[in-house]
Motif scaffolding. Structure first.
Motif, short mmCIF file in Angstrom:
data_model
loop_
_atom_site.label_atom_id
_atom_site.label_comp_id
_atom_site.label_asym_id
_atom_site.label_seq_id
_atom_site.Cartn_x
_atom_site.Cartn_y
_atom_site.Cartn_z
N GLY A 42 -10.29 -21.24 4.06
CA GLY A 42 -10.20 -21.58 5.48
C GLY A 42 -9.46 -20.52 6.27
O GLY A 42 -9.88 -20.13 7.36
N TRP A 43 -8.36 -20.02 5.71
CA TRP A 43 -7.61 -18.95 6.38
C TRP A 43 -8.42 -17.67 6.44
O TRP A 43 -8.34 -16.92 7.41
CB TRP A 43 -6.29 -18.70 5.66
N ASP A 44 -9.23 -17.42 5.38
CA ASP A 44 -10.08 -16.23 5.39
C ASP A 44 -11.09 -16.30 6.53
O ASP A 44 -11.37 -15.30 7.20
CB ASP A 44 -10.82 -16.10 4.06
N LEU A 45 -11.64 -17.49 6.75
CA LEU A 45 -12.60 -17.66 7.85
C LEU A 45 -11.92 -17.48 9.20
O LEU A 45 -12.49 -16.87 10.11
CB LEU A 45 -13.25 -19.05 7.77
N LEU A 46 -10.69 -17.99 9.33
CA LEU A 46 -9.95 -17.81 10.59
C LEU A 46 -9.63 -16.34 10.84
O LEU A 46 -9.73 -15.85 11.96
CB LEU A 46 -8.67 -18.64 10.56
N ARG A 47 -9.25 -15.64 9.77
CA ARG A 47 -8.97 -14.21 9.93
C ARG A 47 -10.23 -13.46 10.32
O ARG A 47 -10.18 -12.53 11.13
CB ARG A 47 -8.37 -13.65 8.64
N GLN A 48 -11.36 -13.86 9.72
CA GLN A 48 -12.63 -13.21 10.07
C GLN A 48 -12.96 -13.47 11.54
O GLN A 48 -13.39 -12.56 12.26
CB GLN A 48 -13.75 -13.75 9.17
N ALA A 49 -12.77 -14.70 11.99
CA ALA A 49 -13.04 -15.02 13.39
C ALA A 49 -12.11 -14.25 14.31
O ALA A 49 -12.53 -13.75 15.36
CB ALA A 49 -12.88 -16.53 13.61
N TRP A 50 -10.82 -14.15 13.94
CA TRP A 50 -9.87 -13.39 14.76
C TRP A 50 -10.26 -11.92 14.82
O TRP A 50 -10.16 -11.27 15.86
CB TRP A 50 -8.47 -13.55 14.20
N HIS A 51 -10.71 -11.38 13.70
CA HIS A 51 -11.07 -9.96 13.65
C HIS A 51 -12.30 -9.67 14.52
O HIS A 51 -12.37 -8.63 15.18
CB HIS A 51 -11.35 -9.55 12.21
N THR A 52 -13.27 -10.58 14.52
CA THR A 52 -14.51 -10.31 15.24
C THR A 52 -14.46 -10.74 16.70
O THR A 52 -15.15 -10.15 17.53
CB THR A 52 -15.70 -11.05 14.56
#
Length: 260
Positions: A42-52
């Motif tokens: 879940g945190w990986d997905l949030l980091r991906q969303a923040w990055h993009t």
């Protein structure tokens, strides 16, 4: 009269597009975590969303905070809830006394239980647009739609009041929300798609807004149409700017290439 919290047009095509672009690595994240999903997925997905799409993520976080404030205010005193919204509305009174403040503040407050719908629209429209054209241009498109439509609608209401065809109560109505800016962003997002998708989605958006105006002709529906028109203008400007930048880069490369 309803404010900008009114129903947005159907955003399902943009949801599909958002899933493809904003979270395009989600499948890879899960596949790399073996058969048992990682507790950090879940945190990986949030980091991906923040990055993009950092702009979209920040906007969703602010909307979540202001919606929580409004929920507490409503539980304590419904009149306090209304005062908070009225003092941040782009109504005629607010634009007359504190124009810059209400033009900015009105984009960060939502009337009613609309946070989840608005957050979904931001993720599905602003996120992919930000990734496609960049954070600063995406912010410019949103601001053009939100501020431009608010001012044009206010001008129409002021003219209607002067002609005595608009009720005086519109001066203090609640007019907050994301829809003007999001419709402008949705129009530009449609323009970034391949031609086979571009014109059907743009035409469908325009048709949906026109039908909404015919079914319930109020200043909110008119503002949605204005926001879509402003989005089209923004898409033309961005296309022209992109073509100009490309020509400059090609010319620079040709000048830097030594002649035979």
């Amino acid at each position: 009269m309803p404010g900008k919290f009114g129903l947005l047009p159907d955003i399902e095509p943009f949801v599909v597009y958002a899933h493809r672009m904003l979270f395009r690595d989600a499948r890879g994240l899960l596949s790399r975590s073996s058969l048992r999903p990682s507790p950090h997925a879940g945190w990986d997905l949030l980091r991906q969303a923040w990055h993009t799409a950092p702009l979209a993520m920040i906007y969703i976080a602010i909307l979540a905070f202001t919606s929580a404030v409004l929920a507490v205010a409503y539980a304590l005193d419904p009149e306090l809830y209304r005062r908070i919204l009225v003092t941040r509305s782009t109504n005629l009174s607010g634009l007359r006394t504190r124009p810059l403040y209400v033009l900015v503040a009105s984009a960060f407050w939502l009337e009613g239980v609309t946070f989840l719908r608005s957050a979904a629209a931001v993720a599905a429209v602003l996120g992919p647009l930000e990734q496609a054209i960049g954070s600063r241009p995406a912010l410019g498109v949103f601001a053009a739609g939100h501020v431009g439509a608010s001012l044009i609608v206010a001008g129409g209401l002021a003219a209607g009041r002067a002609a005595q065809v608009v009720d005086d109560r519109v001066s203090d109505t609640i007019d907050v929300g994301t829809s003007y800016g999001m419709i402008a962003c949705g129009t530009v997002l449609a323009a970034t798609l391949p031609p086979g998708w571009r014109w059907p989605l743009t035409g469908g958006l325009a048709a949906g807004l026109t039908l909404a105006m015919a079914r319930e002709p109020d200043f909110t529906a008119a503002g949605h149409l204005v926001a879509a028109a402003l989005g089209l203008l923004c898409s033309r400007h961005l296309a022209h700017h992109s073509a100009l930048v490309s020509r400059r880069r090609i010319g620079s490369k040709q000048r830097s290439t030594p002649s035979a």
